[in-house]
Scaffold this motif. Sequence first.
Motif, mmCIF file in Angstrom:
data_model
loop_
_atom_site.group_PDB
_atom_site.id
_atom_site.type_symbol
_atom_site.label_atom_id
_atom_site.label_comp_id
_atom_site.label_asym_id
_atom_site.label_seq_id
_atom_site.Cartn_x
_atom_site.Cartn_y
_atom_site.Cartn_z
ATOM 1 N N ASP A 48 0.727 -1.343 0.110
ATOM 2 C CA ASP A 48 0.090 0.031 0.074
ATOM 3 C C ASP A 48 0.922 1.391 0.084
ATOM 4 O O ASP A 48 0.425 2.223 -0.615
ATOM 5 N N VAL A 49 2.002 1.217 0.715
ATOM 6 C CA VAL A 49 2.923 2.434 0.626
ATOM 7 C C VAL A 49 3.423 2.553 -0.605
ATOM 8 O O VAL A 49 3.500 3.802 -0.965
ATOM 9 N N LEU A 50 3.541 1.652 -1.454
ATOM 10 C CA LEU A 50 4.091 1.610 -2.737
ATOM 11 C C LEU A 50 2.929 2.481 -3.604
ATOM 12 O O LEU A 50 3.483 3.308 -4.618
ATOM 13 N N LEU A 51 1.978 2.431 -3.306
ATOM 14 C CA LEU A 51 0.707 2.974 -4.144
ATOM 15 C C LEU A 51 0.940 4.475 -4.022
ATOM 16 O O LEU A 51 0.279 5.106 -4.927
ATOM 17 N N ALA A 52 1.450 5.074 -2.999
ATOM 18 C CA ALA A 52 1.595 6.539 -2.805
ATOM 19 C C ALA A 52 2.496 6.809 -3.895
ATOM 20 O O ALA A 52 2.687 8.365 -3.926
ATOM 21 N N PHE A 53 3.286 6.079 -4.360
ATOM 22 C CA PHE A 53 4.058 6.543 -5.462
ATOM 23 C C PHE A 53 3.715 5.883 -6.881
ATOM 24 O O PHE A 53 3.927 4.905 -7.149
ATOM 25 N N PRO A 54 2.778 6.948 -7.655
ATOM 26 C CA PRO A 54 2.361 6.523 -8.812
ATOM 27 C C PRO A 54 3.863 6.005 -9.942
ATOM 28 O O PRO A 54 4.708 6.640 -9.647
ATOM 29 N N GLY A 55 3.485 4.840 -10.635
ATOM 30 C CA GLY A 55 4.851 4.614 -11.477
ATOM 31 C C GLY A 55 5.601 5.797 -12.165
ATOM 32 O O GLY A 55 6.668 5.566 -11.973
ATOM 33 N N LEU A 56 5.011 6.584 -12.973
ATOM 34 C CA LEU A 56 5.987 7.890 -13.476
ATOM 35 C C LEU A 56 6.557 8.585 -12.415
ATOM 36 O O LEU A 56 7.780 8.804 -12.508
ATOM 37 N N LEU A 57 5.827 8.704 -11.162
ATOM 38 C CA LEU A 57 6.839 9.641 -10.118
ATOM 39 C C LEU A 57 7.987 8.622 -9.745
ATOM 40 O O LEU A 57 9.013 9.280 -9.627
ATOM 41 N N LEU A 58 7.674 7.588 -9.540
ATOM 42 C CA LEU A 58 8.633 6.678 -9.131
ATOM 43 C C LEU A 58 9.964 6.634 -10.137
ATOM 44 O O LEU A 58 10.955 6.731 -9.613
ATOM 45 N N ALA A 59 9.577 6.603 -11.333
ATOM 46 C CA ALA A 59 10.607 6.579 -12.400
ATOM 47 C C ALA A 59 11.137 7.929 -12.239
ATOM 48 O O ALA A 59 12.628 7.996 -12.557
ATOM 49 N N ILE A 60 10.513 9.080 -12.180
ATOM 50 C CA ILE A 60 11.344 10.404 -12.100
ATOM 51 C C ILE A 60 12.246 10.312 -10.706
ATOM 52 O O ILE A 60 13.428 10.893 -11.025
ATOM 53 N N VAL A 61 11.857 9.898 -9.632
ATOM 54 C CA VAL A 61 12.709 9.810 -8.532
ATOM 55 C C VAL A 61 13.864 8.887 -8.740
ATOM 56 O O VAL A 61 14.907 9.401 -8.544
ATOM 57 N N PHE A 62 13.845 7.705 -9.465
ATOM 58 C CA PHE A 62 14.791 7.019 -9.768
ATOM 59 C C PHE A 62 15.730 7.671 -10.823
ATOM 60 O O PHE A 62 16.990 7.555 -10.459
ATOM 61 N N GLY A 63 15.184 8.281 -11.707
ATOM 62 C CA GLY A 63 15.960 9.215 -12.595
ATOM 63 C C GLY A 63 16.891 10.093 -11.864
ATOM 64 O O GLY A 63 18.113 10.199 -12.318
ATOM 65 N N ALA A 64 16.437 10.644 -10.826
ATOM 66 C CA ALA A 64 17.186 11.787 -10.195
ATOM 67 C C ALA A 64 18.254 11.197 -9.440
ATOM 68 O O ALA A 64 19.251 11.617 -9.367
ATOM 69 N N ALA A 65 17.946 10.111 -8.869
ATOM 70 C CA ALA A 65 18.854 9.304 -7.995
ATOM 71 C C ALA A 65 19.921 8.814 -8.800
ATOM 72 O O ALA A 65 21.426 8.885 -8.422
ATOM 73 N N PHE A 66 19.546 7.804 -9.744
ATOM 74 C CA PHE A 66 20.685 7.138 -10.367
ATOM 75 C C PHE A 66 20.883 7.594 -11.810
ATOM 76 O O PHE A 66 21.691 6.940 -12.422
ATOM 77 N N GLY A 67 20.423 8.419 -12.392
ATOM 78 C CA GLY A 67 20.380 8.950 -13.794
ATOM 79 C C GLY A 67 19.528 8.338 -14.655
ATOM 80 O O GLY A 67 19.171 7.220 -14.395
ATOM 81 N N ALA A 68 18.729 9.128 -15.324
ATOM 82 C CA ALA A 68 17.765 8.632 -16.295
ATOM 83 C C ALA A 68 18.243 7.898 -17.438
ATOM 84 O O ALA A 68 19.416 8.095 -17.719
ATOM 85 N N GLY A 69 17.209 6.710 -17.736
ATOM 86 C CA GLY A 69 17.552 6.163 -18.697
ATOM 87 C C GLY A 69 16.785 4.623 -18.911
ATOM 88 O O GLY A 69 15.690 4.738 -18.153
ATOM 89 N N THR A 70 16.867 3.977 -19.975
ATOM 90 C CA THR A 70 16.001 3.062 -20.022
ATOM 91 C C THR A 70 15.970 2.005 -18.880
ATOM 92 O O THR A 70 14.668 1.470 -18.402
ATOM 93 N N THR A 71 17.159 1.788 -18.536
ATOM 94 C CA THR A 71 17.192 0.727 -17.207
ATOM 95 C C THR A 71 16.366 1.238 -16.014
ATOM 96 O O THR A 71 15.700 0.538 -15.633
ATOM 97 N N THR A 72 16.651 2.585 -15.602
ATOM 98 C CA THR A 72 16.163 3.179 -14.611
ATOM 99 C C THR A 72 14.631 3.148 -14.741
ATOM 100 O O THR A 72 14.084 2.680 -13.781
#
Lengths: 319, 284
Positions: free
Chosen positions: B120-144
């Motif tokens: 349920d906690v993960l539901l607070a992060f819609p997929g696109l938002l999570l992908a943007i967060v990961f992009g900020a942390a690890f660099g954007a790209g296909t794998t991220t």
Amino acid sequence: MRTRVAWLAGQLVLTLAVASVAVFWVLRVLPGDSAVVALGVNATPEALDQWRAAHGTDRPLIVQYLDWMGGLLHADFGTSFVTGRDLTALILDRVQVTLIIVGLGMLLALLVAIPLGTLAAVHHRSAWGTVIGGASQVGVAVPNFLVGVLLVSFVAVRARWLPAGGWVPPILDPAEFWRHAILPAVALGTVQAAIITRYVRSAVIEVMREDFLRTARASGHTRTTALVHHGLRNAGVPVVTVVGVQLAGMLVGAIVVERVFVVPGLGSLLVDAVNQRDLQAVQSIVMTLVVLVVAINFVVDLLYTVLDPRLRTGREVRA
Amino acid sequence: MSEAATVGPRRRPGVHPQLVIGAVLVALVVVVALVSFAWTPFDPIHAVPADRLQGPSAQHWFGTDRFGRDVLSQLMVGARITLYVGVVAVGIAAVVGIPVGVVAGMRGGVPGAALMRGADVLLAFPGLLLAIVFGAAFGAGTTTAMVALGIGAIPAFARVARSGTLQVMRTDYVLAARAANRPAWAIAWRHVLPNIAGIAVVQASVNFGLAVLAEAALSFLGLGTAPPTPSWGRMLQDSQQFLGTYDYLAIAPGVAIAVAVLGFNLLGDGLRDVLDPRLLGRRR
């Protein structure tokens, strides 16, 4: 009822606490030293030390986390790592813009979806129902930014009816505000209208099968009055849920639509912060969005309880 | 208008139109992606300045972009990225989400509730938002993007797996298996998984469509697949400066995205109706 509200509120606080730890961990712990992220791997040790001292990242992580959280609780979003600007005023300013276009978009979507979905349900075995059903199926598959791009091309660039982008706050000039807000709201609302139409349709079909509706018709109601008096409230429960879920999705969808129309909302602020690798800003903006998403879910759960009396007593009634 | 208010049988037996259209559209995308490995009309990343911004023609069916690259060739190669992201994202979500849901459904109690609260906690992060967060942390790209979208979809799989498991656990044959003292993993393997496979496949198809949309959005924002690899979202982004004059640049990738998403959505809906209606329950 009161136990259920307390239970939901407890869940809300717990979710936010876990989410804030997750955001902090992913953005500040996993990528490694924030100073290296900001200055690059070729920075001198002196420059790195100076940066760490200036931004307080030389303190233990737990202190940094508590400092950030303590600030958030007082609506203090911290200071940008890159520009040094105070994030509080910036985020509070931008979030209004996002909420306005999301709200307008949802309003538009509901105005279209509720009548259309009901119509599709009532005629669900005739050609009309099939046409609406098919159109909504296609609409769900269209990305909101494609709608945005096409609106820019046809309504703004070719027809010159409305500006292609930009933003005017409503207090400054209401007429200009509407001219700038309509296209982003339509881009966001169109896809949502398609999604919600589908839910309204199946919720109404479901209700039409209920015994109480047959009873209502037997007691002299026409199909329409039976639906209006007895059906729609019952169909409302699943629709409220989907509206909530979609509202949360629209906040995120707005990130892309804001990009299309150059709207200075929270989404464009977030994308800029990511491009500048401004982790402090990303962290606070993401947390703002998460708070909004979780708050929407909380309100949906509350409404659910109000609309469906069966949920008022039980604790774990969720399917 | 004269038909009765009660609703008859939902589905006629025979060919299911949604399923067929969905399967055809998905197959189209898959075939195009496969063909692109062997052949494309032009080199999708080779710039030919002399041919820039040509409208659709016999030579360039969908025209050329601002660098004179063939749009059709870019679309074909873009289909690969689209499918690649979808497969990996849905794979991650299913491999993690289904076991979590099954365990939560079989165990119940505190461990089950704890697992579902985590989801349920993960539901607070819609997929696109999570992908943007990961992009900020690890660099954007296909794998991220793939990993983030996969993690974001875990709760969806966990939820359907859990509710399916709860239904299977109430059946007589599971009761019999438990009475015969079969171990839990054996019940999960022999009874639960085969019975929830149907809803898992439906969920996979629906989430595939969502992943395609999210990848396109990320690339549109410049946080997805990096140039020069063609991706549908970035083609759409690139088209923005030519809106009103060279609209085909926006329409080609836009239609491609819509076709792919529509295909997976219809496939999911069709499968939902066709596969075991007893467990699948009502349509949304």
